[in-house]
Design a protein around this motif. Sequence first.
Motif, mmCIF file in Angstrom:
data_model
loop_
_atom_site.group_PDB
_atom_site.id
_atom_site.type_symbol
_atom_site.label_atom_id
_atom_site.label_comp_id
_atom_site.label_asym_id
_atom_site.label_seq_id
_atom_site.Cartn_x
_atom_site.Cartn_y
_atom_site.Cartn_z
ATOM 1 N N GLN A 44 0.831 -1.210 0.000
ATOM 2 C CA GLN A 44 0.000 0.000 0.000
ATOM 3 C C GLN A 44 0.863 1.255 0.000
ATOM 4 O OE1 GLN A 44 -2.348 -1.423 3.438
ATOM 5 N NE2 GLN A 44 -4.181 -1.055 2.213
ATOM 6 N N PHE A 45 2.008 1.206 0.715
ATOM 7 C CA PHE A 45 2.940 2.332 0.682
ATOM 8 C C PHE A 45 3.449 2.563 -0.743
ATOM 9 C CE2 PHE A 45 4.081 2.000 5.396
ATOM 10 C CZ PHE A 45 3.557 3.238 5.701
ATOM 11 N N LEU A 46 3.804 1.503 -1.427
ATOM 12 C CA LEU A 46 4.315 1.620 -2.796
ATOM 13 C C LEU A 46 3.270 2.252 -3.715
ATOM 14 C CD1 LEU A 46 6.226 -1.759 -3.262
ATOM 15 C CD2 LEU A 46 7.212 0.525 -2.959
ATOM 16 N N GLU A 47 2.026 1.816 -3.577
ATOM 17 C CA GLU A 47 0.947 2.381 -4.390
ATOM 18 C C GLU A 47 0.752 3.858 -4.076
ATOM 19 O OE1 GLU A 47 -2.427 -0.057 -3.573
ATOM 20 O OE2 GLU A 47 -1.687 -1.762 -4.734
ATOM 21 N N LEU A 48 0.814 4.194 -2.783
ATOM 22 C CA LEU A 48 0.618 5.582 -2.372
ATOM 23 C C LEU A 48 1.745 6.469 -2.885
ATOM 24 C CD1 LEU A 48 -1.277 7.376 -0.680
ATOM 25 C CD2 LEU A 48 0.152 6.867 1.309
ATOM 26 N N LYS A 49 2.979 5.987 -2.768
ATOM 27 C CA LYS A 49 4.127 6.800 -3.160
ATOM 28 C C LYS A 49 4.234 6.988 -4.675
ATOM 29 C CE LYS A 49 7.233 4.504 -0.649
ATOM 30 N NZ LYS A 49 8.535 4.176 -0.015
ATOM 31 N N SER A 50 3.451 6.226 -5.433
ATOM 32 C CA SER A 50 3.466 6.376 -6.892
ATOM 33 C C SER A 50 2.549 7.505 -7.368
ATOM 34 C CB SER A 50 3.043 5.061 -7.555
ATOM 35 O OG SER A 50 1.666 4.791 -7.303
ATOM 36 N N LYS A 51 1.820 8.146 -6.450
ATOM 37 C CA LYS A 51 0.904 9.224 -6.818
ATOM 38 C C LYS A 51 1.679 10.403 -7.409
ATOM 39 C CE LYS A 51 -2.851 7.365 -4.788
ATOM 40 N NZ LYS A 51 -4.170 7.124 -5.383
ATOM 41 N N ASP A 52 1.098 11.023 -8.424
ATOM 42 C CA ASP A 52 1.769 12.130 -9.114
ATOM 43 C C ASP A 52 2.090 13.289 -8.183
ATOM 44 O OD1 ASP A 52 1.669 10.737 -11.483
ATOM 45 O OD2 ASP A 52 -0.111 11.773 -12.246
ATOM 46 N N TYR A 53 1.209 13.589 -7.230
ATOM 47 C CA TYR A 53 1.431 14.758 -6.369
ATOM 48 C C TYR A 53 2.601 14.566 -5.391
ATOM 49 C CZ TYR A 53 -1.345 12.228 -2.825
ATOM 50 O OH TYR A 53 -1.831 11.301 -1.925
ATOM 51 N N LEU A 54 3.147 13.339 -5.345
ATOM 52 C CA LEU A 54 4.303 13.073 -4.484
ATOM 53 C C LEU A 54 5.613 13.022 -5.262
ATOM 54 C CD1 LEU A 54 2.763 10.338 -2.149
ATOM 55 C CD2 LEU A 54 3.162 12.748 -1.607
#
Length: 274
Positions: A67-77
Amino acid sequence: MKKILVPTDFSAQAENALKVAAQLAKKHDCEIHLLHVLEIPLHEVDALSTYNNLPEAVYFMKLAHKQFLELKSKDYLNDLVLHEHVEFHEIFKGVFHVCKKQDIDLVIMGSNGSTGFKEMLIGSNTEKVVRTSETPVLVIKNEHKNFKVKDFVFASDFKDESKIPYKKALKFAKILGAKIHLLMVNTPTKFVTSTKANNRMKKFAKNFDYDKHTINIFNDLNIEKGIMNFSQSIEAHLIGMSTHGRQGISHFFNGSISEDLVNHAKRPVITFKI
């Protein structure tokens, strides 16, 4: 401000907080520390144990990492320095430990708020963090595509014990370039004359070198409503308060205005420990 902690359960509310953290991090060159809490007793997690002995712990740790990996792939990050942490405590203990270990400057949390019996009996995780955190906690209720704070309400009784949290609030206001509106709420049960309130607030403000402030006395039925109604009247972007961190029976009887605001205010709220 160099390090921001964002506790996350990977919900939409937690992501609202992360989006604000990302905006602040890009503007002020901050690192973001992501925290996910697994409520598994720490003594059950042993790095020397085999997979078969700890199937539940290993499963949830792997799931959190995914879930961290998916979250960190967000464009705004994009282009931000991100760290991930997993703690095996209750949320408020996990936040406390990471703040101490990583020297965190600001905690940003998302919240829906709690009401009724849920609020009275168990409270929200955010409320528990607000009550116990020694690091300032910024609570975000909604998505902010452009998080700007031009008008910052700081509510207090402006006695000596409020000097330390106000000093922290000023530091945050300077970072944001915000104007601070000092607010004392008059209620029927805690009435102070306008002259006495003005004198106390002016004397308080003289201790600090910050000209971008106003002094305001607002009458209402109780302090919480007064803070929210005044903030609405000036369309404030942020409400700030100090918190005593009361716990146990003292907290049950005395309550905490800052925690009530965290639950009920529609605007972002930031708290500073006395």
